[in-house]
Design a protein around this motif. Sequence first.
Motif, PDB file in Angstrom:
ATOM      1  N   ARG A   1       0.820  -1.219   0.000  1.00 31.07           N
ATOM      2  CA  ARG A   1       0.000   0.000   0.000  1.00 31.07           C
ATOM      3  C   ARG A   1       0.844   1.254   0.000  1.00 31.07           C
ATOM      4  O   ARG A   1       0.463   2.267  -0.586  1.00 31.07           O
ATOM      5  CB  ARG A   1      -0.895   0.033   1.242  1.00 31.07           C
ATOM      6  N   ARG A   2       1.973   1.207   0.714  1.00 27.79           N
ATOM      7  CA  ARG A   2       2.744   2.431   0.929  1.00 27.79           C
ATOM      8  C   ARG A   2       4.234   2.183   0.748  1.00 27.79           C
ATOM      9  O   ARG A   2       4.712   1.057   0.855  1.00 27.79           O
ATOM     10  CB  ARG A   2       2.446   2.991   2.326  1.00 27.79           C
TER      11      ARG A   2
ATOM     12  N   ARG B   1      -7.531   6.725  -3.045  1.00 27.15           N
ATOM     13  CA  ARG B   1      -7.876   5.482  -2.366  1.00 27.15           C
ATOM     14  C   ARG B   1      -7.238   5.403  -0.980  1.00 27.15           C
ATOM     15  O   ARG B   1      -7.762   4.725  -0.095  1.00 27.15           O
ATOM     16  CB  ARG B   1      -7.433   4.287  -3.211  1.00 27.15           C
ATOM     17  N   ASP B   2      -6.110   6.061  -0.815  1.00 27.61           N
ATOM     18  CA  ASP B   2      -5.426   6.068   0.481  1.00 27.61           C
ATOM     19  C   ASP B   2      -5.629   7.445   1.106  1.00 27.61           C
ATOM     20  O   ASP B   2      -5.078   8.442   0.637  1.00 27.61           O
ATOM     21  CB  ASP B   2      -3.934   5.780   0.295  1.00 27.61           C
TER      22      ASP B   2
ATOM     23  N   GLU C   1      -8.060   7.594   7.596  1.00 27.13           N
ATOM     24  CA  GLU C   1      -8.426   6.185   7.672  1.00 27.13           C
ATOM     25  C   GLU C   1      -8.547   5.719   9.119  1.00 27.13           C
ATOM     26  O   GLU C   1      -9.335   4.833   9.438  1.00 27.13           O
ATOM     27  CB  GLU C   1      -7.370   5.359   6.933  1.00 27.13           C
TER      28      GLU C   1
ATOM     29  N   ASP D   1       3.308   7.021  -1.277  1.00 24.56           N
ATOM     30  CA  ASP D   1       2.987   6.016  -2.293  1.00 24.56           C
ATOM     31  C   ASP D   1       4.127   5.768  -3.271  1.00 24.56           C
ATOM     32  O   ASP D   1       3.951   5.036  -4.247  1.00 24.56           O
ATOM     33  CB  ASP D   1       1.726   6.425  -3.051  1.00 24.56           C
TER      34      ASP D   1
END
Length: 328
Positions: free
Chosen positions: A73-74, A222-223, A228, A256
């Motif tokens: 993800r990251r 999305r992130d 979050e 990202d």
Amino acid sequence: MLLAAAALAASAIAVAAARDDTAAAKVELGRRLFYDADLSVDGTMACATCHEQRRGFSDGNATHPGVTGAPGRRNVPGLANVAARAALTWGDPRVRTLEAQAAIPLFGTHPIEMGMKGHEAEIGKRLGADACYRAQFRAAFPSGGVIDATQVVTAIAAFQRTMISRDTPYDRYRAGRQDALSASQRAGLRAFATRGCTACHAGTDLTDDRFHAIAPPAANARDTGLAEITGRAADAGRFKTPGLRNVAVSAPYLHDGSAPMLADAIRRHDTARGLDDATIAALADFLTGLTDAAFLHDPRLSLPPPGCPRPLSPAAAPDAGRASAPRG
């Protein structure tokens, strides 16, 4: 330079040893575990798979896939002076200890990295089958009983606490050596101090350990970063300010990995709007002055050679020439 780095690492271990007479054993065990792919479900991924010493213990990829092949993800952060960090992930301020952070790649599912969730008992079985590990765990945890995940993350965290990077041209400049930075780097440092960079990249490691948005987040992102965790719309796009030590060897950049070069990362900040190419280049040049060559090659932090380590006296610093190698 290597001697200076070794002295810093030895000092960190000595301080820990003053509080814990098994500190040196924990560090050496943690070093071996850090490089051991047996900590992943299929034996293909170690901590060091994503945290490469020559890259400041970062990765070199935008994100790194886990054992299932699913994309990460990251971006993988570097680990220089990680023990000094008040926040340890890009987007979750609740993770505040190295032990808690070490458990995330081992057992996390968002994303799956090393894939050991549901296989916790396998850790003790695998490591306990190795005579060297059995001896090392007994030395590090004399009353610890069976080998388990708690001991593993404790030892890895002990090793990470020795990842000290304080020997850069920038450090020598701050200590009074005016020639430690080039004219271009000094110009970049002036721009860094006057163009708003230090509002977030502050302190010894050039991070405030807080969460910021460097530009308005995309509506379809999305992130969402900190949002979050908090559920607050105002936190969308906020990510932890990374430290900048060894940043020149840890491309690509941002949470990202979407900025391939230092100049690209600089331009992505709202504070960089209006800066000309010469100023951007000077800022990037200054950031190269944060590279600690000794840290990148310190044998105490490197892959251990084969064989069982020699026994350690309680307050001794680890002998890098006699440490054990990973089995994975």
